[in-house]
Design a protein around this motif. Structure first.
Motif, PDB file in Angstrom:
ATOM      1  N   GLY A 158       0.803  -1.209   0.000  1.00 38.48           N
ATOM      2  CA  GLY A 158       0.000   0.000   0.000  1.00 38.48           C
ATOM      3  C   GLY A 158       0.840   1.265   0.000  1.00 38.48           C
ATOM      4  O   GLY A 158       0.359   2.333  -0.439  1.00 38.48           O
ATOM      5  N   MET A 159       2.084   1.195   0.451  1.00 42.15           N
ATOM      6  CA  MET A 159       2.943   2.377   0.459  1.00 42.15           C
ATOM      7  C   MET A 159       3.231   2.859  -0.960  1.00 42.15           C
ATOM      8  O   MET A 159       3.350   4.061  -1.201  1.00 42.15           O
ATOM      9  CB  MET A 159       4.259   2.067   1.183  1.00 42.15           C
ATOM     10  N   VAL A 160       3.344   1.933  -1.907  1.00 44.63           N
ATOM     11  CA  VAL A 160       3.615   2.315  -3.296  1.00 44.63           C
ATOM     12  C   VAL A 160       2.432   3.107  -3.857  1.00 44.63           C
ATOM     13  O   VAL A 160       2.605   4.180  -4.438  1.00 44.63           O
ATOM     14  CB  VAL A 160       3.891   1.073  -4.157  1.00 44.63           C
ATOM     15  N   LEU A 161       1.224   2.571  -3.683  1.00 44.49           N
ATOM     16  CA  LEU A 161       0.036   3.252  -4.188  1.00 44.49           C
ATOM     17  C   LEU A 161      -0.183   4.579  -3.471  1.00 44.49           C
ATOM     18  O   LEU A 161      -0.515   5.597  -4.102  1.00 44.49           O
ATOM     19  CB  LEU A 161      -1.192   2.354  -4.033  1.00 44.49           C
ATOM     20  N   ALA A 162       0.014   4.589  -2.164  1.00 41.18           N
ATOM     21  CA  ALA A 162      -0.183   5.823  -1.398  1.00 41.18           C
ATOM     22  C   ALA A 162       0.810   6.902  -1.824  1.00 41.18           C
ATOM     23  O   ALA A 162       0.458   8.078  -1.953  1.00 41.18           O
ATOM     24  CB  ALA A 162      -0.047   5.535   0.099  1.00 41.18           C
ATOM     25  N   ARG A 163       2.059   6.492  -2.058  1.00 42.64           N
ATOM     26  CA  ARG A 163       3.054   7.476  -2.502  1.00 42.64           C
ATOM     27  C   ARG A 163       2.710   7.998  -3.890  1.00 42.64           C
ATOM     28  O   ARG A 163       2.838   9.206  -4.151  1.00 42.64           O
ATOM     29  CB  ARG A 163       4.450   6.849  -2.520  1.00 42.64           C
ATOM     30  N   LEU A 168       1.250  12.480  -7.003  1.00 41.70           N
ATOM     31  CA  LEU A 168       0.538  12.959  -8.193  1.00 41.70           C
ATOM     32  C   LEU A 168      -0.477  14.040  -7.821  1.00 41.70           C
ATOM     33  O   LEU A 168      -0.618  15.049  -8.532  1.00 41.70           O
ATOM     34  CB  LEU A 168      -0.158  11.792  -8.893  1.00 41.70           C
ATOM     35  N   ALA A 169      -1.167  13.845  -6.706  1.00 42.07           N
ATOM     36  CA  ALA A 169      -2.123  14.855  -6.255  1.00 42.07           C
ATOM     37  C   ALA A 169      -1.418  16.158  -5.913  1.00 42.07           C
ATOM     38  O   ALA A 169      -1.932  17.256  -6.200  1.00 42.07           O
ATOM     39  CB  ALA A 169      -2.896  14.334  -5.043  1.00 42.07           C
ATOM     40  N   THR A 170      -0.233  16.078  -5.312  1.00 36.85           N
ATOM     41  CA  THR A 170       0.532  17.285  -4.996  1.00 36.85           C
ATOM     42  C   THR A 170       0.894  18.053  -6.268  1.00 36.85           C
ATOM     43  O   THR A 170       0.721  19.281  -6.347  1.00 36.85           O
ATOM     44  CB  THR A 170       1.815  16.917  -4.235  1.00 36.85           C
ATOM     45  N   ALA A 171       1.412  17.325  -7.263  1.00 38.25           N
ATOM     46  CA  ALA A 171       1.818  17.971  -8.518  1.00 38.25           C
ATOM     47  C   ALA A 171       0.633  18.619  -9.221  1.00 38.25           C
ATOM     48  O   ALA A 171       0.715  19.776  -9.668  1.00 38.25           O
ATOM     49  CB  ALA A 171       2.484  16.940  -9.432  1.00 38.25           C
ATOM     50  N   PHE A 287       7.092  11.896   4.622  1.00 36.52           N
ATOM     51  CA  PHE A 287       8.507  12.073   4.289  1.00 36.52           C
ATOM     52  C   PHE A 287       8.750  11.808   2.806  1.00 36.52           C
ATOM     53  O   PHE A 287       9.475  12.565   2.133  1.00 36.52           O
ATOM     54  CB  PHE A 287       9.338  11.115   5.152  1.00 36.52           C
ATOM     55  N   LEU A 288       8.125  10.753   2.262  1.00 42.15           N
ATOM     56  CA  LEU A 288       8.349  10.365   0.872  1.00 42.15           C
ATOM     57  C   LEU A 288       7.647  11.293  -0.121  1.00 42.15           C
ATOM     58  O   LEU A 288       8.100  11.434  -1.261  1.00 42.15           O
ATOM     59  CB  LEU A 288       7.875   8.921   0.652  1.00 42.15           C
ATOM     60  N   VAL A 289       6.552  11.903   0.276  1.00 43.83           N
ATOM     61  CA  VAL A 289       5.826  12.805  -0.621  1.00 43.83           C
ATOM     62  C   VAL A 289       6.426  14.211  -0.584  1.00 43.83           C
ATOM     63  O   VAL A 289       6.562  14.868  -1.628  1.00 43.83           O
ATOM     64  CB  VAL A 289       4.328  12.836  -0.267  1.00 43.83           C
ATOM     65  N   VAL A 290       6.800  14.676   0.592  1.00 43.43           N
ATOM     66  CA  VAL A 290       7.329  16.037   0.732  1.00 43.43           C
ATOM     67  C   VAL A 290       8.713  16.152   0.103  1.00 43.43           C
ATOM     68  O   VAL A 290       9.018  17.128  -0.602  1.00 43.43           O
ATOM     69  CB  VAL A 290       7.366  16.454   2.211  1.00 43.43           C
ATOM     70  N   VAL A 321       0.792  21.815   0.683  1.00 38.80           N
ATOM     71  CA  VAL A 321      -0.027  20.951  -0.171  1.00 38.80           C
ATOM     72  C   VAL A 321       0.484  19.508  -0.123  1.00 38.80           C
ATOM     73  O   VAL A 321      -0.313  18.562  -0.081  1.00 38.80           O
ATOM     74  CB  VAL A 321      -0.030  21.479  -1.617  1.00 38.80           C
ATOM     75  N   ALA A 322       1.794  19.315  -0.125  1.00 39.39           N
ATOM     76  CA  ALA A 322       2.361  17.963  -0.088  1.00 39.39           C
ATOM     77  C   ALA A 322       1.989  17.242   1.200  1.00 39.39           C
ATOM     78  O   ALA A 322       1.655  16.053   1.184  1.00 39.39           O
ATOM     79  CB  ALA A 322       3.875  18.032  -0.253  1.00 39.39           C
ATOM     80  N   ILE A 323       2.045  17.941   2.330  1.00 36.57           N
ATOM     81  CA  ILE A 323       1.656  17.315   3.596  1.00 36.57           C
ATOM     82  C   ILE A 323       0.184  16.918   3.554  1.00 36.57           C
ATOM     83  O   ILE A 323      -0.195  15.799   3.938  1.00 36.57           O
ATOM     84  CB  ILE A 323       1.933  18.266   4.775  1.00 36.57           C
ATOM     85  N   GLY A 324      -0.672  17.822   3.083  1.00 32.16           N
ATOM     86  CA  GLY A 324      -2.102  17.521   3.023  1.00 32.16           C
ATOM     87  C   GLY A 324      -2.403  16.348   2.108  1.00 32.16           C
ATOM     88  O   GLY A 324      -3.194  15.459   2.458  1.00 32.16           O
ATOM     89  N   CYS A 325      -1.784  16.303   0.937  1.00 29.93           N
ATOM     90  CA  CYS A 325      -2.031  15.202  -0.004  1.00 29.93           C
ATOM     91  C   CYS A 325      -1.488  13.882   0.531  1.00 29.93           C
ATOM     92  O   CYS A 325      -2.100  12.824   0.330  1.00 29.93           O
ATOM     93  CB  CYS A 325      -1.394  15.521  -1.352  1.00 29.93           C
ATOM     94  N   ALA A 326      -0.344  13.923   1.207  1.00 29.05           N
ATOM     95  CA  ALA A 326       0.220  12.701   1.773  1.00 29.05           C
ATOM     96  C   ALA A 326      -0.670  12.140   2.872  1.00 29.05           C
ATOM     97  O   ALA A 326      -0.914  10.928   2.934  1.00 29.05           O
ATOM     98  CB  ALA A 326       1.630  12.981   2.313  1.00 29.05           C
ATOM     99  N   VAL A 327      -1.153  13.010   3.727  1.00 24.49           N
ATOM    100  CA  VAL A 327      -2.040  12.550   4.806  1.00 24.49           C
ATOM    101  C   VAL A 327      -3.332  11.984   4.223  1.00 24.49           C
ATOM    102  O   VAL A 327      -3.807  10.913   4.653  1.00 24.49           O
ATOM    103  CB  VAL A 327      -2.335  13.713   5.774  1.00 24.49           C
TER     104      VAL A 327
END
Length: 338
Positions: A158-163, A168-171, A287-290, A321-327
């Motif tokens: 699930g970490m792969v899909l979540a990342r 992608l949502a951040t971008a 950490f991985l999204v930001v 935005v990256a923190i919000g999308c990652a959460v």
């Protein structure tokens, strides 16, 4: 008459007493060889053995993905003209954002390479919103990064899909925000100028130089990240990491700031995050999204390429935005905080 010699005719004099880095390295190696037994007794400490194991493991696991990533990044810079990407982007700015985001899946590149690619896209007439979307998507959602994440988290698919979803949502969110409120006057005039395409035999030179520069830069940050991981695993008490699991908000903020400070390459950051075993998955995902979206080196690159006025607006917005999308991606895919 005696011949006179000019300064240009005289042979260059070697500076006496100047010690080069090669001589320093040879001296260190000589001391290590002669004092091998003493060093072995001094360094034979359980904590140092544990730290060195973590350091070597992180570097060995991440290095193949790092090398592959910089090779592809160099190939894109040399052999994929910006006009090719510009032609596939819709003319409507808001519609070009998702196309540019998914283009990052096919065109892998590290963070350092994505900045000049985005600058070239703008110089070739692409909409700034699309170029900035590609800047954020390319180093975060490409197959190399996703495979590296799967290898680093073998028991957590699930970490792969979540990342992927969080990055992608951040971008795309930043692209749409720029399309709605961004202003061209925030971008330095030099970034809007048309850039010449790489021609003929210069392509292989561009490929080699880009790959070499990216490898040197990213390799240094990988070593730094591995050292920090090893130090945190040895020096930081385990119950401190337990606090990050109990205080979710604190854990998310700490890991987000750590991603900005460490400035790791996206091909290697998953292995550093995975080495922090006591930290829950949600802060690791942050950490991985930001990290690929905004860090210290990216801020410097953006300021130098697009101007300080742009970077001072774009970087903080990307961080939030990256923190919000990652959460959001973590809560959706991982099923909550764990």
């Amino acid at each position: 008459m005696p011949e006179t010699t000019t300064g240009a005719d005289r042979p260059p004099r070697r500076r006496r007493g100047r010690i080069s880095s090669i001589e320093v390295l040879c001296g260190i190696l000589l001391i290590a060889i002669l004092g091998q037994s003493q060093l072995q007794s001094v360094l034979d400490v359980p904590a140092l053995r544990t730290g060195s194991t973590v350091f070597v493991a992180v570097c060995v696991q991440a290095l193949p993905f790092l090398v592959l990533g910089v090779l592809i990044s160099g190939a894109i810079a040399a052999f994929v003209p910006a006009r090719v990407l510009r032609r596939v982007l819709p003319r409507r700015e808001s519609a070009s954002v998702p196309v540019a985001g998914f283009a990052g899946v096919a065109l892998a590149g590290c963070e350092c390479a994505s900045v000049p690619v985005a600058r070239r896209l703008i110089g070739q007439g692409a909409a700034p919103a699309a170029a900035l979307t590609f800047l954020l998507a390319a180093p975060a959602v490409n197959p190399i990064v996703l495979v590296a994440t799967a290898v680093a988290f073998p028991g957590e698919p699930g970490m792969v899909l979540a990342r992927f979803l969080g990055s992608l949502a951040t971008a795309m969110a930043m692209g749409w925000l720029w399309a709605r409120w961004g202003k061209l006057e925030w971008i330095a005039e030099r970034a809007l100028r048309r850039l010449p395409e790489v021609q003929g035999g210069d392509r292989w030179k561009t490929f080699a130089e880009t790959a070499r520069a990216d490898l040197v830069d990213a390799g240094g940050f990988l070593v730094l990240g591995a050292l920090v991981s090893a130090a945190m695993g040895v020096l930081v008490p385990a119950h401190w990491f337990g606090v990050l699991g109990e205080q979710v908000v604190v854990g998310i903020v700490v890991m987000a700031v750590l991603a900005v400070v460490l400035s790791l390459c996206s091909e290697a950051d998953a292995f550093v995050a995975a080495s922090l075993a006591p930290v829950p998955l949600l802060p690791k995902l942050v950490f991985l999204v930001v990290g690929p979206a905004i860090d210290i080196k990216l801020f410097a690159l953006q300021a130098g390429t697009f101007g300080r006025s742009f970077a001072l607006r774009f970087a903080p917005a990307t961080f939030v935005v990256a923190i919000g999308c990652a959460v959001a991606a973590g809560l959706l895919v991982l099923g909550g905080v764990r």
